[in-house]
Design a protein around this motif. Structure first.
Motif, PDB file in Angstrom:
ATOM      1  N   GLU A  18       0.828  -1.208   0.000  1.00 37.19           N
ATOM      2  CA  GLU A  18       0.000   0.000   0.000  1.00 37.19           C
ATOM      3  C   GLU A  18       0.862   1.258   0.000  1.00 37.19           C
ATOM      4  O   GLU A  18       0.530   2.255  -0.632  1.00 37.19           O
ATOM      5  CB  GLU A  18      -0.931   0.000   1.217  1.00 37.19           C
ATOM      6  N   VAL A  19       1.986   1.213   0.722  1.00 33.24           N
ATOM      7  CA  VAL A  19       2.897   2.356   0.740  1.00 33.24           C
ATOM      8  C   VAL A  19       3.405   2.638  -0.658  1.00 33.24           C
ATOM      9  O   VAL A  19       3.407   3.776  -1.122  1.00 33.24           O
ATOM     10  CB  VAL A  19       4.086   2.095   1.690  1.00 33.24           C
ATOM     11  N   LEU A  20       3.849   1.580  -1.354  1.00 35.57           N
ATOM     12  CA  LEU A  20       4.378   1.763  -2.700  1.00 35.57           C
ATOM     13  C   LEU A  20       3.280   2.172  -3.671  1.00 35.57           C
ATOM     14  O   LEU A  20       3.497   2.957  -4.583  1.00 35.57           O
ATOM     15  CB  LEU A  20       5.051   0.471  -3.165  1.00 35.57           C
ATOM     16  N   LYS A  21       2.078   1.639  -3.472  1.00 30.54           N
ATOM     17  CA  LYS A  21       0.965   1.980  -4.350  1.00 30.54           C
ATOM     18  C   LYS A  21       0.609   3.464  -4.233  1.00 30.54           C
ATOM     19  O   LYS A  21       0.391   4.151  -5.222  1.00 30.54           O
ATOM     20  CB  LYS A  21      -0.246   1.123  -4.003  1.00 30.54           C
ATOM     21  N   SER A  22       0.588   3.945  -2.987  1.00 28.79           N
ATOM     22  CA  SER A  22       0.245   5.349  -2.776  1.00 28.79           C
ATOM     23  C   SER A  22       1.339   6.277  -3.271  1.00 28.79           C
ATOM     24  O   SER A  22       1.096   7.421  -3.629  1.00 28.79           O
ATOM     25  CB  SER A  22      -0.008   5.606  -1.287  1.00 28.79           C
ATOM     26  N   ARG A  23       2.567   5.754  -3.310  1.00 24.62           N
ATOM     27  CA  ARG A  23       3.683   6.572  -3.789  1.00 24.62           C
ATOM     28  C   ARG A  23       3.595   6.809  -5.279  1.00 24.62           C
ATOM     29  O   ARG A  23       3.974   7.852  -5.787  1.00 24.62           O
ATOM     30  CB  ARG A  23       5.001   5.852  -3.446  1.00 24.62           C
ATOM     31  N   SER A  24       3.090   5.834  -5.981  1.00 23.78           N
ATOM     32  CA  SER A  24       3.041   5.968  -7.435  1.00 23.78           C
ATOM     33  C   SER A  24       1.754   5.351  -7.971  1.00 23.78           C
ATOM     34  O   SER A  24       1.759   4.348  -8.655  1.00 23.78           O
ATOM     35  CB  SER A  24       4.261   5.282  -8.057  1.00 23.78           C
ATOM     36  N   SER A  25       0.629   5.997  -7.665  1.00 27.39           N
ATOM     37  CA  SER A  25      -0.666   5.465  -8.076  1.00 27.39           C
ATOM     38  C   SER A  25      -0.877   5.548  -9.582  1.00 27.39           C
ATOM     39  O   SER A  25      -1.686   4.825 -10.147  1.00 27.39           O
ATOM     40  CB  SER A  25      -1.788   6.226  -7.363  1.00 27.39           C
ATOM     41  N   PRO A  79       5.636   8.552   6.834  1.00 28.59           N
ATOM     42  CA  PRO A  79       5.541   7.996   8.196  1.00 28.59           C
ATOM     43  C   PRO A  79       5.173   6.514   8.203  1.00 28.59           C
ATOM     44  O   PRO A  79       5.674   5.756   9.033  1.00 28.59           O
ATOM     45  CB  PRO A  79       4.445   8.847   8.852  1.00 28.59           C
ATOM     46  N   LEU A  80       4.305   6.096   7.264  1.00 30.18           N
ATOM     47  CA  LEU A  80       3.902   4.697   7.232  1.00 30.18           C
ATOM     48  C   LEU A  80       5.066   3.790   6.851  1.00 30.18           C
ATOM     49  O   LEU A  80       5.225   2.699   7.414  1.00 30.18           O
ATOM     50  CB  LEU A  80       2.744   4.499   6.245  1.00 30.18           C
ATOM     51  N   ALA A  81       5.883   4.242   5.904  1.00 31.13           N
ATOM     52  CA  ALA A  81       7.057   3.455   5.526  1.00 31.13           C
ATOM     53  C   ALA A  81       8.003   3.299   6.712  1.00 31.13           C
ATOM     54  O   ALA A  81       8.577   2.227   6.930  1.00 31.13           O
ATOM     55  CB  ALA A  81       7.789   4.122   4.356  1.00 31.13           C
ATOM     56  N   GLU A  82       8.170   4.368   7.486  1.00 29.50           N
ATOM     57  CA  GLU A  82       9.016   4.293   8.677  1.00 29.50           C
ATOM     58  C   GLU A  82       8.454   3.297   9.685  1.00 29.50           C
ATOM     59  O   GLU A  82       9.194   2.572  10.344  1.00 29.50           O
ATOM     60  CB  GLU A  82       9.141   5.672   9.325  1.00 29.50           C
ATOM     61  N   LYS A  83       7.124   3.270   9.806  1.00 26.06           N
ATOM     62  CA  LYS A  83       6.495   2.328  10.733  1.00 26.06           C
ATOM     63  C   LYS A  83       6.716   0.887  10.296  1.00 26.06           C
ATOM     64  O   LYS A  83       6.930   0.001  11.112  1.00 26.06           O
ATOM     65  CB  LYS A  83       4.995   2.626  10.854  1.00 26.06           C
ATOM     66  N   VAL A  84       6.666   0.649   8.979  1.00 30.32           N
ATOM     67  CA  VAL A  84       6.913  -0.688   8.457  1.00 30.32           C
ATOM     68  C   VAL A  84       8.336  -1.124   8.790  1.00 30.32           C
ATOM     69  O   VAL A  84       8.577  -2.232   9.290  1.00 30.32           O
ATOM     70  CB  VAL A  84       6.682  -0.738   6.932  1.00 30.32           C
ATOM     71  N   LYS A  85       9.319  -0.240   8.540  1.00 26.45           N
ATOM     72  CA  LYS A  85      10.715  -0.563   8.841  1.00 26.45           C
ATOM     73  C   LYS A  85      10.913  -0.820  10.326  1.00 26.45           C
ATOM     74  O   LYS A  85      11.594  -1.766  10.726  1.00 26.45           O
ATOM     75  CB  LYS A  85      11.639   0.572   8.377  1.00 26.45           C
ATOM     76  N   LYS A  86      10.310   0.040  11.161  1.00 21.83           N
ATOM     77  CA  LYS A  86      10.458  -0.107  12.606  1.00 21.83           C
ATOM     78  C   LYS A  86       9.828  -1.403  13.096  1.00 21.83           C
ATOM     79  O   LYS A  86      10.373  -2.077  13.980  1.00 21.83           O
ATOM     80  CB  LYS A  86       9.820   1.091  13.313  1.00 21.83           C
TER      81      LYS A  86
END
Length: 215
Positions: A18-25, A79-86
């Motif tokens: 979803e993070v990647l999808k929202s980055r490049s819809s 922020p969501l990508a950071e949460k995924v990494k964390k």
């Protein structure tokens, strides 16, 4: 690494997608490079099992998959990508803690450590560890007989290698080191004085691994 149950709703793969999808819809290229299909292949060692907060197991994710997701999330500044990494880092730290406990309580390994010759040819930035009663304690060798390590209640501090060992034999752990030795030492000192020890997610071994490889 062994099996560990996480808690990310919908599974890490779904969130990362979803993070990647929202980055490049407007483009499918990002999603094409992050196709879910190979991520389910049990091709590397024992997989992690990721649970949602409620219900059945959502995903089976291998160590390679975790690495792939973290690399892709590093390229997304949200922020969501950071949460995924964390979240992945927390799972990996929990697993290290479990592995540490199993290793320190393994009778055969304890006997082997008692009989083994102590490592004396130490290099700056070596990952050191000693056997305590029910766990192993880890530190980073600074050179000149000094060690920097994380102590519960005291935080990150420097001590002589004798104080670090506390009468036990000192061994070198061949953990991954991505940086050169000077950078590793520099990273170690950026956290000197920190006092946020957490057995599960921010302990002595996690600190040394962070200094040496960023994870």
């Amino acid at each position: 690494m062994g099996i560990f149950k996480g808690f990310i709703k919908g599974g890490i793969i779904g969130v990362a997608s979803e993070v990647l999808k929202s980055r490049s819809s407007s483009s499918s290229s990002s999603m094409n490079s992050f196709s879910p299909s190979p991520l389910f292949s049990p091709s590397s060692s024992v997989p992690f099992i990721i649970n949602g907060p409620i219900g059945e197991i959502n995903r089976v994710i291998t160590e390679k998959t975790f690495k792939t997701i973290k690399e892709k999330m590093s390229k997304v500044d949200t922020p969501l990508a950071e949460k995924v990494k964390k979240s992945i880092e927390n799972i990996e730290n929990w697993q290290r803690t479990l592995d540490n406990g199993k290793d320190s309580l393994d009778l055969n390994k304890r006997i082997m450590r008692l009989l083994a010759k102590e490592d004396t040819n130490l290099l700056q930035a070596d990952h050191l560890y000693v056997q305590r009663s029910t766990y192993t304690h880890h530190g980073l060798y600074l050179g000149g007989g000094e060690v920097i390590h994380y102590l519960r209640g005291e935080g990150i501090t420097t001590d002589s290698i004798e104080t670090f060992a506390n009468g036990a034999q000192v061994f070198v752990k061949k953990s991954l080191m991505k940086y050169n030795r000077e950078i590793v030492i520099g990273r170690a000192f950026t956290r000197l004085g920190e006092n946020q020890y957490n057995l599960a997610s921010n302990n002595c071994e996690h600190y040394v691994c962070w200094c040496r490889n960023g994870d």
